[in-house]
Enzyme design. Structure first.
Site, PDB file in Angstrom:
ATOM      1  N   SER A   1     -15.443   3.710  -7.215  1.00 40.47           N
ATOM      2  CA  SER A   1     -14.114   3.771  -7.520  1.00 40.47           C
ATOM      3  C   SER A   1     -13.515   2.818  -8.377  1.00 40.47           C
ATOM      4  O   SER A   1     -12.395   3.015  -9.053  1.00 40.47           O
ATOM      5  CB  SER A   1     -13.257   3.787  -6.199  1.00 40.47           C
ATOM      6  OG  SER A   1     -13.553   2.640  -5.396  1.00 40.47           O
TER       7      SER A   1
ATOM      8  N   LYS B   1      -7.452   4.766  -9.978  1.00 45.38           N
ATOM      9  CA  LYS B   1      -5.856   4.890  -9.723  1.00 45.38           C
ATOM     10  C   LYS B   1      -5.171   5.371 -10.842  1.00 45.38           C
ATOM     11  O   LYS B   1      -4.013   5.699 -10.823  1.00 45.38           O
ATOM     12  CB  LYS B   1      -5.611   3.467  -9.405  1.00 45.38           C
ATOM     13  CG  LYS B   1      -5.635   2.795  -7.890  1.00 45.38           C
ATOM     14  CD  LYS B   1      -5.071   3.736  -6.928  1.00 45.38           C
ATOM     15  CE  LYS B   1      -5.205   2.807  -5.626  1.00 45.38           C
ATOM     16  NZ  LYS B   1      -4.528   3.735  -4.484  1.00 45.38           N
TER      17      LYS B   1
END
Length: 328
Positions: free
Chosen positions: A310, A53
């Site tokens: 991720s 992110k």
């Protein structure tokens, strides 16, 4: 129109250089042998905030500063998040000396809340869904003049995530397929644009939760829809995509070639396998690519395949839960 282009992703790469880690792509000997393929792991777990992110957040804040100057962020920044995005906003804001308020639903695990607070941001717990938390974000923007840093539905955010695709092409130009967790669509969409610009035949595979998969249900309906948010080992893939989604819904429809949903048991097994076999400490959302390969017995023999790991925002308590569910 989603507004995400290869040129924007290349610009994002220049903006975030030196502020975001260029993460390694490593070969998994165990998975490669099991699937008779070349299985590669993209380690976004090595970002300073533990998840991908940060790429989108740094790109957006840097772009705003370029266009409007420091005054644009004088009132501070705010967002709603399932955890990883909020941590990225808090980290970037702290580095810039900008106030930050992160709004989280009560579904977000306590370890992710603590990680955000440790970076100096104010956390507000609102409701039981990300959409409810966004109600407070809207108030902060309207009444206090704070700047919204959206978690996914913005071309600057998606372009930042797309820099992962550029790195994949650098390190594995002959890649055949990428498996990506699918929630709001910024990660899959950005990566898809970057990869398909030069390799249109490369397969982009999205993986969603078996329940509460907002993008999946929206794609089936042909327009954004609301779903009930449920607790999951893959909590980072929860939350809605917004009924007024202006970017990532169209983006995912354009670049995604195949899609699978995975059960809690499959996520648990994948988390444990990645830890035990590859020594990769990952959260549930980061393990869904392997979960799909396992649960749906996908045939990738002879192919070069990348799994996007991720993030690593998982507590030991949750990992123990995964072990029990996986029967390990």
């Amino acid at each position: 129109m989603h507004g995400v282009t290869l040129a924007e992703i290349q610009a994002a790469r220049r903006r975030i250089a030196g502020q975001v880690t260029r993460t390694p792509l490593i070969r998994s000997a165990t998975l490669s042998a099991r699937f008779e393929a070349e299985v590669l792991l993209k380690l976004e777990t090595l970002q300073p905030t533990g998840a991908f992110k940060l790429r989108g957040v740094v790109n957006m804040i840097s772009a705003l500063l370029e266009r409007y100057g420091q005054q644009a962020l004088a009132a501070g920044v705010t967002t709603a998040s399932t955890g990883n995005h909020g941590r990225a906003v808090a980290y970037a804001a702290a580095r810039l000396g900008v106030p930050a308020i992160i709004c989280l639903s009560h579904q977000v695990p306590d370890n992710k809340v603590a990680a955000i607070e440790a970076l100096g941001a104010e956390v507000r717990r609102i409701g039981d869904s990300q959409d409810e938390a966004f109600g407070e974000v809207a108030r902060l923007v309207d009444e206090q003049g704070m700047t919204l840093i959206p978690p996914f539905d913005d071309s600057l955010i998606a372009a930042g995530q797309g820099t992962i695709g550029l790195e994949l092409l650098d390190d594995a130009p002959d890649l055949d397929q990428v498996l990506v967790g699918l929630s709001g669509g910024g990660l899959l969409g950005g990566i898809g644009v970057a990869l398909k610009a030069s390799r249109p035949e490369l397969e982009i595979t999205g993986v969603s939760l078996s329940r509460g998969a907002a993008m999946h249900d929206s794609l089936l309906a042909g327009h954004p829809v609301e779903v009930e948010e449920v607790a999951s080992l893959g909590d980072s893939l929860g939350g809605g995509i917004g009924l007024d989604n202006g970017c990532t819904f169209a983006l995912v429809r354009e670049v995604m070639d195949s899609h699978w949903r995975v059960s809690e048991a499959a996520i648990a097994r994948a988390m444990v396998e990645l830890l035990e076999d590859d020594k990769q400490f990952v959260e549930g959302a980061a393990a869904v690519g392997l979960a799909a390969l396992n649960e749906h017995e996908l045939d990738i023999r002879g192919r070069k395949v990348a799994l996007i790991l991720s993030g690593n925002g998982v507590s030991l308590e949750t990992l123990d839960q995964a072990r029990r569910l996986a029967g390990r």
